[in-house]
Write a protein that holds these residues in place. Structure first.
Motif, PDB file in Angstrom:
ATOM      1  N   TYR A  26       0.889  -1.149  -0.118  1.00  0.00           N
ATOM      2  CA  TYR A  26       0.174  -0.011   0.012  1.00  0.00           C
ATOM      3  C   TYR A  26       0.741   1.305   0.114  1.00  0.00           C
ATOM      4  CZ  TYR A  26      -3.881  -3.022   0.579  1.00  0.00           C
ATOM      5  OH  TYR A  26      -4.853  -4.106   0.582  1.00  0.00           O
ATOM      6  N   PRO A  27       1.641   1.657   1.260  1.00  0.00           N
ATOM      7  CA  PRO A  27       1.946   3.099   1.078  1.00  0.00           C
ATOM      8  C   PRO A  27       3.253   3.439   0.070  1.00  0.00           C
ATOM      9  CG  PRO A  27       1.955   2.117   3.312  1.00  0.00           C
ATOM     10  CD  PRO A  27       1.420   1.042   2.393  1.00  0.00           C
ATOM     11  N   HIS A  28       3.821   2.040  -0.348  1.00  0.00           N
ATOM     12  CA  HIS A  28       5.102   2.181  -1.114  1.00  0.00           C
ATOM     13  C   HIS A  28       4.519   2.721  -2.610  1.00  0.00           C
ATOM     14  CE1 HIS A  28       8.754   1.427  -3.170  1.00  0.00           C
ATOM     15  NE2 HIS A  28       8.507   0.642  -4.031  1.00  0.00           N
ATOM     16  N   ARG A  29       2.967   2.200  -2.894  1.00  0.00           N
ATOM     17  CA  ARG A  29       2.581   2.541  -4.339  1.00  0.00           C
ATOM     18  C   ARG A  29       1.791   3.746  -3.926  1.00  0.00           C
ATOM     19  NH1 ARG A  29      -0.627  -2.785  -5.915  1.00  0.00           N
ATOM     20  NH2 ARG A  29      -1.776  -1.821  -4.268  1.00  0.00           N
ATOM     21  N   GLY A  30       1.880   4.469  -2.999  1.00  0.00           N
ATOM     22  CA  GLY A  30       1.117   5.683  -3.009  1.00  0.00           C
ATOM     23  C   GLY A  30      -0.644   5.319  -2.492  1.00  0.00           C
ATOM     24  N   GLU A  31      -0.790   4.255  -1.965  1.00  0.00           N
ATOM     25  CA  GLU A  31      -2.356   4.159  -1.489  1.00  0.00           C
ATOM     26  C   GLU A  31      -2.396   4.083  -0.069  1.00  0.00           C
ATOM     27  OE1 GLU A  31      -3.802   0.606  -3.479  1.00  0.00           O
ATOM     28  OE2 GLU A  31      -3.082   1.270  -5.638  1.00  0.00           O
ATOM     29  N   GLN A  32      -3.506   4.391   0.377  1.00  0.00           N
ATOM     30  CA  GLN A  32      -3.844   4.518   2.024  1.00  0.00           C
ATOM     31  C   GLN A  32      -4.424   2.838   2.222  1.00  0.00           C
ATOM     32  OE1 GLN A  32      -3.904   6.358   4.645  1.00  0.00           O
ATOM     33  NE2 GLN A  32      -3.398   8.128   3.306  1.00  0.00           N
ATOM     34  N   MET A  33      -3.700   2.492   3.263  1.00  0.00           N
ATOM     35  CA  MET A  33      -4.218   1.164   3.815  1.00  0.00           C
ATOM     36  C   MET A  33      -5.352   1.005   4.320  1.00  0.00           C
ATOM     37  SD  MET A  33      -0.771  -0.116   6.166  1.00  0.00           S
ATOM     38  CE  MET A  33      -1.279  -1.540   6.364  1.00  0.00           C
ATOM     39  N   PRO A  34      -6.390   0.147   3.709  1.00  0.00           N
ATOM     40  CA  PRO A  34      -8.042   0.170   4.025  1.00  0.00           C
ATOM     41  C   PRO A  34      -7.932   0.024   5.501  1.00  0.00           C
ATOM     42  CG  PRO A  34      -7.408  -1.750   2.766  1.00  0.00           C
ATOM     43  CD  PRO A  34      -6.054  -0.922   2.962  1.00  0.00           C
ATOM     44  N   ALA A  35      -7.500  -0.892   6.311  1.00  0.00           N
ATOM     45  CA  ALA A  35      -7.668  -1.339   7.643  1.00  0.00           C
ATOM     46  C   ALA A  35      -7.234  -0.404   8.598  1.00  0.00           C
ATOM     47  CB  ALA A  35      -7.412  -2.738   7.964  1.00  0.00           C
ATOM     48  N   ALA A  36      -5.956   0.055   8.315  1.00  0.00           N
ATOM     49  CA  ALA A  36      -5.208   1.015   9.210  1.00  0.00           C
ATOM     50  C   ALA A  36      -4.447   1.960   8.563  1.00  0.00           C
ATOM     51  CB  ALA A  36      -4.338   0.022  10.196  1.00  0.00           C
ATOM     52  N   PRO A  37      -5.148   3.224   8.401  1.00  0.00           N
ATOM     53  CA  PRO A  37      -4.578   4.148   7.575  1.00  0.00           C
ATOM     54  C   PRO A  37      -3.348   4.662   8.395  1.00  0.00           C
ATOM     55  CG  PRO A  37      -6.902   4.651   8.136  1.00  0.00           C
ATOM     56  CD  PRO A  37      -6.637   3.495   8.446  1.00  0.00           C
ATOM     57  N   TRP A  38      -3.553   4.774   9.680  1.00  0.00           N
ATOM     58  CA  TRP A  38      -2.624   5.617  10.738  1.00  0.00           C
ATOM     59  C   TRP A  38      -1.479   4.691  10.467  1.00  0.00           C
ATOM     60  CZ3 TRP A  38      -0.878   2.103  14.379  1.00  0.00           C
ATOM     61  CH2 TRP A  38      -1.669   0.830  14.633  1.00  0.00           C
ATOM     62  N   LEU A  39      -1.416   3.439  10.387  1.00  0.00           N
ATOM     63  CA  LEU A  39      -0.183   2.378  10.398  1.00  0.00           C
ATOM     64  C   LEU A  39       0.643   2.731   8.809  1.00  0.00           C
ATOM     65  CD1 LEU A  39       1.407   0.425  11.450  1.00  0.00           C
ATOM     66  CD2 LEU A  39       0.113  -1.416  10.474  1.00  0.00           C
ATOM     67  N   GLY A  40      -0.129   3.009   7.904  1.00  0.00           N
ATOM     68  CA  GLY A  40       0.418   3.455   6.579  1.00  0.00           C
ATOM     69  C   GLY A  40       0.902   4.683   6.669  1.00  0.00           C
ATOM     70  N   ASP A  41       0.481   5.873   7.195  1.00  0.00           N
ATOM     71  CA  ASP A  41       0.964   7.027   7.591  1.00  0.00           C
ATOM     72  C   ASP A  41       2.336   7.151   8.338  1.00  0.00           C
ATOM     73  OD1 ASP A  41      -1.052   8.170   6.056  1.00  0.00           O
ATOM     74  OD2 ASP A  41      -2.225   8.868   7.883  1.00  0.00           O
ATOM     75  N   ALA A  42       2.234   6.128   9.369  1.00  0.00           N
ATOM     76  CA  ALA A  42       3.463   5.851  10.267  1.00  0.00           C
ATOM     77  C   ALA A  42       4.820   5.412   9.427  1.00  0.00           C
ATOM     78  CB  ALA A  42       3.115   5.216  11.392  1.00  0.00           C
TER      79      ALA A  42
END
Length: 76
Positions: A26-42
């Protein structure tokens, strides 16, 4: 005690592998993680803070250009 240590280390390895897989998905491709967006941002913030090689530094690790057959004999 040794078995407990092995189990704890294996669980930590699986957690790190799961985080890497989630980051790549997810984050490496520039997308938000659907279940835990806070984890992707971190994870994105952590990757931005990590040091990386600059483009000109990568040329140091490039393979040498092909050489002529005579050059190989002189090196030996």
């Amino acid at each position: 005690m040794r078995v407990l240590t092995v189990v704890v280390v294996m669980v930590l390895i699986l957690l790190v592998a799961g985080l890497v897989a989630a980051y790549v998905a997810y984050p490496h491709r520039g997308e938000q993680m659907p279940a835990a967006p806070w984890l992707g941002d971190a994870m994105a913030r952590a990757v931005d803070a990590a040091p990386v090689l600059a483009e000109e530094d990568e040329k140091v690790f490039a393979l040498d250009p092909p050489r002529e057959h005579g050059d190989a004999e002189q090196r030996h």
